[in-house]
Design a protein around this motif. Structure first.
Motif, PDB file in Angstrom:
ATOM      1  N   ARG A 115      -6.446  -1.189 -13.234  1.00 56.91           N
ATOM      2  CA  ARG A 115      -5.867  -0.863 -11.931  1.00 56.91           C
ATOM      3  C   ARG A 115      -7.006  -0.585 -10.969  1.00 56.91           C
ATOM      4  O   ARG A 115      -7.941   0.135 -11.287  1.00 56.91           O
ATOM      5  CB  ARG A 115      -4.991   0.386 -12.018  1.00 56.91           C
ATOM      6  N   LYS A 116      -6.907  -1.194  -9.797  1.00 50.49           N
ATOM      7  CA  LYS A 116      -7.837  -0.901  -8.704  1.00 50.49           C
ATOM      8  C   LYS A 116      -6.998  -0.644  -7.466  1.00 50.49           C
ATOM      9  O   LYS A 116      -6.492  -1.590  -6.846  1.00 50.49           O
ATOM     10  CB  LYS A 116      -8.793  -2.068  -8.457  1.00 50.49           C
ATOM     11  N   GLY A 117      -6.792   0.630  -7.138  1.00 51.44           N
ATOM     12  CA  GLY A 117      -5.997   0.980  -5.969  1.00 51.44           C
ATOM     13  C   GLY A 117      -4.574   0.506  -6.097  1.00 51.44           C
ATOM     14  O   GLY A 117      -3.837   0.944  -6.981  1.00 51.44           O
ATOM     15  N   ASN A 118      -4.177  -0.427  -5.239  1.00 45.69           N
ATOM     16  CA  ASN A 118      -2.808  -0.944  -5.249  1.00 45.69           C
ATOM     17  C   ASN A 118      -2.683  -2.276  -5.993  1.00 45.69           C
ATOM     18  O   ASN A 118      -1.701  -2.988  -5.824  1.00 45.69           O
ATOM     19  CB  ASN A 118      -2.284  -1.099  -3.814  1.00 45.69           C
TER      20      ASN A 118
ATOM     21  N   PHE B 134      -1.259   3.352 -19.674  1.00 42.64           N
ATOM     22  CA  PHE B 134      -0.496   2.476 -20.561  1.00 42.64           C
ATOM     23  C   PHE B 134      -1.316   1.231 -20.885  1.00 42.64           C
ATOM     24  O   PHE B 134      -2.014   0.704 -20.019  1.00 42.64           O
ATOM     25  CB  PHE B 134       0.816   2.026 -19.890  1.00 42.64           C
ATOM     26  N   SER B 135      -1.184   0.733 -22.108  1.00 47.34           N
ATOM     27  CA  SER B 135      -1.833  -0.532 -22.456  1.00 47.34           C
ATOM     28  C   SER B 135      -0.978  -1.712 -22.007  1.00 47.34           C
ATOM     29  O   SER B 135      -1.501  -2.790 -21.745  1.00 47.34           O
ATOM     30  CB  SER B 135      -2.068  -0.624 -23.966  1.00 47.34           C
ATOM     31  N   HIS B 136       0.346  -1.504 -21.928  1.00 49.79           N
ATOM     32  CA  HIS B 136       1.288  -2.563 -21.563  1.00 49.79           C
ATOM     33  C   HIS B 136       2.305  -2.021 -20.571  1.00 49.79           C
ATOM     34  O   HIS B 136       2.632  -0.824 -20.598  1.00 49.79           O
ATOM     35  CB  HIS B 136       2.028  -3.091 -22.800  1.00 49.79           C
ATOM     36  N   ILE B 137       2.797  -2.916 -19.725  1.00 47.61           N
ATOM     37  CA  ILE B 137       3.860  -2.551 -18.784  1.00 47.61           C
ATOM     38  C   ILE B 137       4.940  -3.621 -18.803  1.00 47.61           C
ATOM     39  O   ILE B 137       4.691  -4.754 -19.231  1.00 47.61           O
ATOM     40  CB  ILE B 137       3.330  -2.346 -17.345  1.00 47.61           C
ATOM     41  N   ILE B 138       6.113  -3.248 -18.352  1.00 51.24           N
ATOM     42  CA  ILE B 138       7.227  -4.176 -18.201  1.00 51.24           C
ATOM     43  C   ILE B 138       7.279  -4.557 -16.726  1.00 51.24           C
ATOM     44  O   ILE B 138       7.296  -3.684 -15.859  1.00 51.24           O
ATOM     45  CB  ILE B 138       8.550  -3.530 -18.630  1.00 51.24           C
ATOM     46  N   VAL B 139       7.283  -5.856 -16.450  1.00 52.55           N
ATOM     47  CA  VAL B 139       7.343  -6.347 -15.070  1.00 52.55           C
ATOM     48  C   VAL B 139       8.679  -7.050 -14.866  1.00 52.55           C
ATOM     49  O   VAL B 139       9.048  -7.947 -15.627  1.00 52.55           O
ATOM     50  CB  VAL B 139       6.181  -7.325 -14.775  1.00 52.55           C
ATOM     51  N   ILE B 140       9.409  -6.623 -13.837  1.00 58.27           N
ATOM     52  CA  ILE B 140      10.688  -7.236 -13.477  1.00 58.27           C
ATOM     53  C   ILE B 140      10.478  -7.960 -12.151  1.00 58.27           C
ATOM     54  O   ILE B 140       9.985  -7.361 -11.189  1.00 58.27           O
ATOM     55  CB  ILE B 140      11.798  -6.176 -13.360  1.00 58.27           C
ATOM     56  N   PHE B 141      10.809  -9.242 -12.130  1.00 61.36           N
ATOM     57  CA  PHE B 141      10.491 -10.038 -10.949  1.00 61.36           C
ATOM     58  C   PHE B 141      11.643 -10.975 -10.588  1.00 61.36           C
ATOM     59  O   PHE B 141      12.530 -11.237 -11.395  1.00 61.36           O
ATOM     60  CB  PHE B 141       9.187 -10.827 -11.146  1.00 61.36           C
ATOM     61  N   HIS B 142      11.607 -11.440  -9.353  1.00 61.43           N
ATOM     62  CA  HIS B 142      12.625 -12.364  -8.847  1.00 61.43           C
ATOM     63  C   HIS B 142      12.092 -13.782  -8.997  1.00 61.43           C
ATOM     64  O   HIS B 142      11.066 -14.124  -8.404  1.00 61.43           O
ATOM     65  CB  HIS B 142      12.927 -12.056  -7.374  1.00 61.43           C
ATOM     66  N   MET B 143      12.787 -14.603  -9.763  1.00 64.13           N
ATOM     67  CA  MET B 143      12.382 -16.000  -9.943  1.00 64.13           C
ATOM     68  C   MET B 143      12.890 -16.787  -8.740  1.00 64.13           C
ATOM     69  O   MET B 143      13.857 -17.557  -8.819  1.00 64.13           O
ATOM     70  CB  MET B 143      12.914 -16.532 -11.272  1.00 64.13           C
TER      71      MET B 143
ATOM     72  N   PRO C 153       0.796  -1.229   0.000  1.00 68.73           N
ATOM     73  CA  PRO C 153       0.000   0.000   0.000  1.00 68.73           C
ATOM     74  C   PRO C 153       0.830   1.281   0.000  1.00 68.73           C
ATOM     75  O   PRO C 153       0.358   2.318  -0.478  1.00 68.73           O
ATOM     76  CB  PRO C 153      -0.839  -0.111   1.272  1.00 68.73           C
ATOM     77  N   SER C 154       2.067   1.227   0.480  1.00 66.35           N
ATOM     78  CA  SER C 154       2.901   2.428   0.483  1.00 66.35           C
ATOM     79  C   SER C 154       3.271   2.890  -0.930  1.00 66.35           C
ATOM     80  O   SER C 154       3.744   4.007  -1.122  1.00 66.35           O
ATOM     81  CB  SER C 154       4.172   2.206   1.309  1.00 66.35           C
ATOM     82  N   PHE C 155       3.044   2.037  -1.950  1.00 66.80           N
ATOM     83  CA  PHE C 155       3.367   2.388  -3.326  1.00 66.80           C
ATOM     84  C   PHE C 155       2.150   2.824  -4.136  1.00 66.80           C
ATOM     85  O   PHE C 155       2.267   3.018  -5.342  1.00 66.80           O
ATOM     86  CB  PHE C 155       4.052   1.209  -4.030  1.00 66.80           C
ATOM     87  N   VAL C 156       0.997   2.999  -3.511  1.00 61.62           N
ATOM     88  CA  VAL C 156      -0.213   3.320  -4.261  1.00 61.62           C
ATOM     89  C   VAL C 156      -0.049   4.617  -5.055  1.00 61.62           C
ATOM     90  O   VAL C 156      -0.467   4.698  -6.210  1.00 61.62           O
ATOM     91  CB  VAL C 156      -1.471   3.321  -3.355  1.00 61.62           C
ATOM     92  N   ASP C 157       0.584   5.638  -4.492  1.00 56.74           N
ATOM     93  CA  ASP C 157       0.804   6.888  -5.229  1.00 56.74           C
ATOM     94  C   ASP C 157       1.761   6.687  -6.397  1.00 56.74           C
ATOM     95  O   ASP C 157       1.643   7.360  -7.420  1.00 56.74           O
ATOM     96  CB  ASP C 157       1.354   7.980  -4.308  1.00 56.74           C
ATOM     97  N   ALA C 158       2.710   5.794  -6.253  1.00 53.60           N
ATOM     98  CA  ALA C 158       3.681   5.529  -7.317  1.00 53.60           C
ATOM     99  C   ALA C 158       3.017   4.906  -8.544  1.00 53.60           C
ATOM    100  O   ALA C 158       3.599   4.915  -9.627  1.00 53.60           O
ATOM    101  CB  ALA C 158       4.802   4.632  -6.800  1.00 53.60           C
ATOM    102  N   LEU C 159       1.805   4.383  -8.383  1.00 57.87           N
ATOM    103  CA  LEU C 159       1.080   3.775  -9.499  1.00 57.87           C
ATOM    104  C   LEU C 159       0.250   4.788 -10.287  1.00 57.87           C
ATOM    105  O   LEU C 159      -0.282   4.449 -11.346  1.00 57.87           O
ATOM    106  CB  LEU C 159       0.158   2.665  -8.978  1.00 57.87           C
ATOM    107  N   ASP C 160       0.126   6.007  -9.793  1.00 58.80           N
ATOM    108  CA  ASP C 160      -0.690   7.009 -10.490  1.00 58.80           C
ATOM    109  C   ASP C 160      -0.198   7.207 -11.916  1.00 58.80           C
ATOM    110  O   ASP C 160       0.991   7.405 -12.155  1.00 58.80           O
ATOM    111  CB  ASP C 160      -0.677   8.343  -9.738  1.00 58.80           C
TER     112      ASP C 160
ATOM    113  N   ILE D 127       8.262  -2.198 -11.960  1.00 62.95           N
ATOM    114  CA  ILE D 127       7.473  -2.155 -13.187  1.00 62.95           C
ATOM    115  C   ILE D 127       7.817  -0.864 -13.905  1.00 62.95           C
ATOM    116  O   ILE D 127       8.282   0.095 -13.288  1.00 62.95           O
ATOM    117  CB  ILE D 127       5.941  -2.244 -12.946  1.00 62.95           C
ATOM    118  N   LYS D 128       7.584  -0.867 -15.195  1.00 61.13           N
ATOM    119  CA  LYS D 128       7.825   0.329 -16.007  1.00 61.13           C
ATOM    120  C   LYS D 128       6.764   0.366 -17.098  1.00 61.13           C
ATOM    121  O   LYS D 128       6.359  -0.680 -17.607  1.00 61.13           O
ATOM    122  CB  LYS D 128       9.205   0.281 -16.665  1.00 61.13           C
ATOM    123  N   GLY D 129       6.338   1.549 -17.460  1.00 59.56           N
ATOM    124  CA  GLY D 129       5.441   1.681 -18.595  1.00 59.56           C
ATOM    125  C   GLY D 129       6.162   1.277 -19.875  1.00 59.56           C
ATOM    126  O   GLY D 129       7.354   1.539 -20.036  1.00 59.56           O
TER     127      GLY D 129
END
Length: 157
Positions: A110-113, A53-62, A41-48, A131-133
């Motif tokens: 997107r719904k909130g966080n 964007f129609s697509h985003i880049i997701v970077i994750f830890h496998m 929830p602390s990142f909710v503003d960072a998602l504004d 994540i990145k647009g």
């Protein structure tokens, strides 16, 4: 790069977790898998603005990939012996020195966080690091790939 530089710790913290019904890797048509990225929830503003964007880049830890061993530096793509033996950096193998994944996904809403996406090739509860647009200029019009990539795509359809 010196041995000391290679061993310097890098500290990363998840910003979100993947929620979906995929509990183990297997032959899946990932392009159809819907997932939720549930952000702290602390990142909710960072998602504004991300929902523009129609697509985003997701970077994750496998985080469930086997531990790296130098003996794994060569592999057959998707462990298929009929494909050539190549260096792991030429593949998308989850067994890597740094088990990071990156996928371009379609952003559904997107719904909130929480971001709902489709096409993410990550297991349930995978930590999301960033994540990145996705910008249309991110694509390479003149990209080329080895012949085995074309074979892989044909076999996976």
């Amino acid at each position: 790069m010196s041995q000391a530089e290679r061993q310097m710790p890098i500290e990363l913290h998840p910003i979100a977790r993947v929620k979906n019904n995929v509990l183990e890797k297997g032959k899946l048509h990932w392009q159809n898998v819907e997932s939720e990225l549930v952000f702290d929830p602390s990142f909710v503003d960072a998602l504004d603005g991300i929902d523009e964007f129609s697509h985003i880049i997701v970077i994750f830890h496998m985080n469930r990939s086997p531990d790296w061993e130098n003996s794994m530096s060569m592999t057959h793509p998707q462990m298929r012996p009929e494909l050539p033996l190549v260096g792991v950096f030429a593949t998308r193998s989850p067994v890597r020195p740094n088990p990071l994944g990156m996928t371009i996904v379609k952003l559904l809403e997107r719904k909130g966080n929480v971001l709902r996406v489709v096409g993410l090739d990550a297991l349930d509860d995978t930590p999301v690091l960033d994540i990145k647009g996705y910008f249309t200029s991110d694509s390479a019009a003149d990209a080329r790939v080895p012949e085995w990539v074309h074979k892989l795509h044909q076999q996976n359809q």
